[in-house]
Structures are given as C-alpha cells and as structure tokens.
Scaffold this active site. Structure first.
Site, PDB file in Angstrom:
ATOM      1  N   ARG A 104      47.069  42.087  42.782  1.00  0.00           N
ATOM      2  CA  ARG A 104      47.618  41.431  43.961  1.00  0.00           C
ATOM      3  C   ARG A 104      48.499  42.445  44.686  1.00  0.00           C
ATOM      4  NH1 ARG A 104      48.275  37.918  39.552  1.00  0.00           N
ATOM      5  NH2 ARG A 104      47.119  35.940  39.731  1.00  0.00           N
ATOM      6  N   LYS A 139      51.805  36.541  38.154  1.00  0.00           N
ATOM      7  CA  LYS A 139      52.483  35.274  38.388  1.00  0.00           C
ATOM      8  C   LYS A 139      53.110  34.765  37.099  1.00  0.00           C
ATOM      9  CE  LYS A 139      49.608  33.742  42.271  1.00  0.00           C
ATOM     10  NZ  LYS A 139      48.688  32.696  42.770  1.00  0.00           N
ATOM     11  N   HIS A 168      43.977  40.689  49.619  1.00  0.00           N
ATOM     12  CA  HIS A 168      43.288  39.753  48.735  1.00  0.00           C
ATOM     13  C   HIS A 168      41.775  39.896  48.847  1.00  0.00           C
ATOM     14  CE1 HIS A 168      45.068  36.961  45.965  1.00  0.00           C
ATOM     15  NE2 HIS A 168      44.074  36.109  46.132  1.00  0.00           N
ATOM     16  N   ARG A 200      40.814  42.338  46.397  1.00  0.00           N
ATOM     17  CA  ARG A 200      40.838  41.709  45.066  1.00  0.00           C
ATOM     18  C   ARG A 200      39.567  40.884  44.848  1.00  0.00           C
ATOM     19  NH1 ARG A 200      44.370  39.746  40.924  1.00  0.00           N
ATOM     20  NH2 ARG A 200      44.355  37.475  40.670  1.00  0.00           N
ATOM     21  N   HIS A 205      44.041  35.479  35.843  1.00  0.00           N
ATOM     22  CA  HIS A 205      43.884  34.050  36.118  1.00  0.00           C
ATOM     23  C   HIS A 205      44.219  33.246  34.859  1.00  0.00           C
ATOM     24  CE1 HIS A 205      40.842  34.644  39.659  1.00  0.00           C
ATOM     25  NE2 HIS A 205      42.107  34.731  40.049  1.00  0.00           N
ATOM     26  N   TYR A 225      33.862  33.135  41.802  1.00  0.00           N
ATOM     27  CA  TYR A 225      33.159  34.356  42.211  1.00  0.00           C
ATOM     28  C   TYR A 225      31.713  34.379  41.734  1.00  0.00           C
ATOM     29  CZ  TYR A 225      37.884  35.931  43.194  1.00  0.00           C
ATOM     30  OH  TYR A 225      39.156  36.031  43.682  1.00  0.00           O
TER      31      TYR A 225
END
Length: 316
Positions: A159, A185, A259, A262, A285, A294
């Site tokens: 990110r 995150k 992004h 990414r 994730h 994806y």
C-alpha cells in the site's frame, strides 16, 4: 434560514471538504467532480427543507437516500451504485465537519447505503507497467527516487502508506534474505520478497540520492525522502505516479493510483500461476475472500483466450 443563506453556508463547508480531499487525500479530478455533484444534491435537498446542511439529522438523510433512489432530487433516479456513492460522499462530509469541530454528532453514523454490486479492480497490463516504471528520468535525483518508489510498489504490492512509512531498518533483511518488512493495517507486520529490479533501483537511490536529500532535513529514518530531506507524503507519491503515467502516455492516467499498481501486482501473480493464499499473505489481506476478487479477472482472461483460440469454442 433563507435559501441564499443555506446556499452560502453549504458552499463554505463543501468547499472546505473538497479542498481537504484534494490536498490531504490526493483525490483525482474525476473523483472530486463526482463528490461535487453529490454535494450539490445535498445542498438542493437542504434548501428544499429550509435547513442548513449542519442542521440535517438522520431522518433527513434517510429521506435524502429515498429521494435519490426515486428521482425526487431532480433528474433520473440514481442506481444502487450511484446512491451508494452519494451516501459515501455525504458520510465523508459529516465526518469532516465533526473532525473540524463544526458539529458535535455525526448524523450519518448509522446511515445505511444500498448494497452496490462488487466491482472488479482495474489493473494495468504487464507492458503498461513496464512503460510506467521506465518513465522517471534517470538523469535526475528525483527521477532515481521515483523509479525506486514505483519499482518497490509493484514488486511488493505494498500500500502507498506502507511504502512511505518504510524506515531504513525495515530494509535490513533485503540483502540477507531478499525480503522487506511491511507494517500493514492494524499494525500487522508481514515479510514480502523484493524482486531484483526493485532491489537494484533501491540500491541506486540509497547510494546516490538519499544521502544528498538527508543532509537537507533533520535525520529522519524514512527510506523515501523528498528533496527537503523529509519523509515523502502519500500525496507526493500519488503525484509521482501520476507524472510517470503521463510521461509513459498511459490511457488510464486519469484513474491511475498506487492502489492500481497493487491490483496489478496481485493480478499478474495469479495470472502467472501463484496460489491465491500466497497472494493473500503477500497483500496482507485478513481474509482470502478479499484476495479472491482478483481471481475473477484471471478467469475472464482465460475465458477470452479460450474463446478466441480453441477451434471448437464457438459453433460455426
């Protein structure tokens, strides 16, 4: 309040919010234009009720959603996707007003948006990524820094916040093991491999450019610095990417973002045969469900190749 007063009040707050989105969030011109249209709908709605936007409550905003979906705001009724975007815009405005101390309670805290259909992330082709990464000028210090940043983003799928938040100590494992430590995150750490192209670009930047930049600052441990020796901001990273896209003459310039790199990283790995759970780990994730988005892209690509290549895919 009279309508002119409501309009002036709304203009002050919506202008401040849009400036915040441009300066602090780095939103594109197209995104800002969409936000502006949504805020105009909110202003018209407030005027119809004879109230300033700061005076609208949860019941008012529920009525706004209904009016948007039925076309009562003027024009055609909004689709689920457009209504969801309108609510996201309104939520953003009221959160901004709370943060700025203009209101005490956020009336959108429990506002429900219609569920929008899941949208596939946009990606660049491998060829377009190569053009993008080659775009920065290698004859300048900034160009070498930009090349290192872009190579790093695509090589690791990081990110933009993870990239600009990177410190020198986080690179300690690259030479020994070829991995970099990223803080994602929820302060969750993960180790991600760094490809040879990115490692070479980083080495050139760290040896030839960063020492020059660091002398102009206060000794920050950040890897990526601006020309004043300070940590590169997220907004600056967006500008670097946008400038590179323009130099590379990519058709997606208006929509390109860190992004998107990414997304491209993930899609290209899956297209190359990577296991979805490996890509999940690389992206950081929490759920494989997020990563599986994806796989739809790669399945669509496989279907297209099959239909155009197999002699009996389409009846005669």
């Amino acid at each position: 309040m009279t309508n002119p007063e409501i309009a002036r009040d709304a203009a002050v707050h919506t202008r401040a919010f849009l400036n915040h989105l441009i300066v602090e969030k780095g939103r594109s011109k197209n995104t800002i234009a969409s936000y502006k249209r949504d805020l105009e709908k909110l202003t018209l709605f407030a005027q119809a009720r004879g109230r300033g936007i700061k005076d609208l409550d949860r019941n008012d905003l529920d009525a706004l959603v209904i009016a948007a979906r039925t076309g009562e705001l003027g024009g055609t009724a909004l689709s689920e996707t457009s209504a969801a975007r309108l609510i996201a815009t309104v939520r953003g405005l009221y959160r901004f007003l709370v943060d700025e101390g203009k209101i005490e309670v956020d009336p959108t805290a429990s506002l429900r948006a219609p569920k929008a259909p899941q949208r596939l992330p946009k990606v660049l082709s491998v060829e377009d990524v190569a053009r993008l990464l080659s775009a920065p000028n290698p004859e300048t210090a900034a160009g070498l820094r930009d090349r290192a940043l872009l190579e790093f983003l695509y090589s690791t799928g990081a990110r933009v916040s993870e990239a600009v938040g990177l410190d020198i100590d986080d690179l300690a494992t690259i030479d020994a093991e070829g991995f970099v430590r990223l803080l994602g995150k929820g302060n969750k750490e993960r180790l991600v491999p760094v490809g040879t192209y990115a490692r070479k670009a980083l080495e050139i930047y760290l040896v030839r450019v960063r020492p020059e930049f660091i002398t102009k600052g206060t000794g920050t441990p950040a890897v990526f610095l601006n020309s004043r020796g300070r940590r590169l901001s997220r907004q600056s990273a967006w500008i670097i990417l946008r400038n590179a896209a323009e130099r590379a003459q990519l058709t997606e310039v208006a929509e390109i973002s860190p992004h998107m790199l990414r997304h491209s990283f993930a899609t290209h790995l899956l297209s190359g045969g990577a296991d979805v759970r490996v890509v999940q780990e690389l992206l950081g994730h929490a759920s494989v469900t997020t990563t599986q988005l994806y796989t739809h892209i790669t399945v669509d690509s496989l279907r297209e190749v099959y239909m155009s290549s197999h002699p009996r895919a389409i009846s005669g």
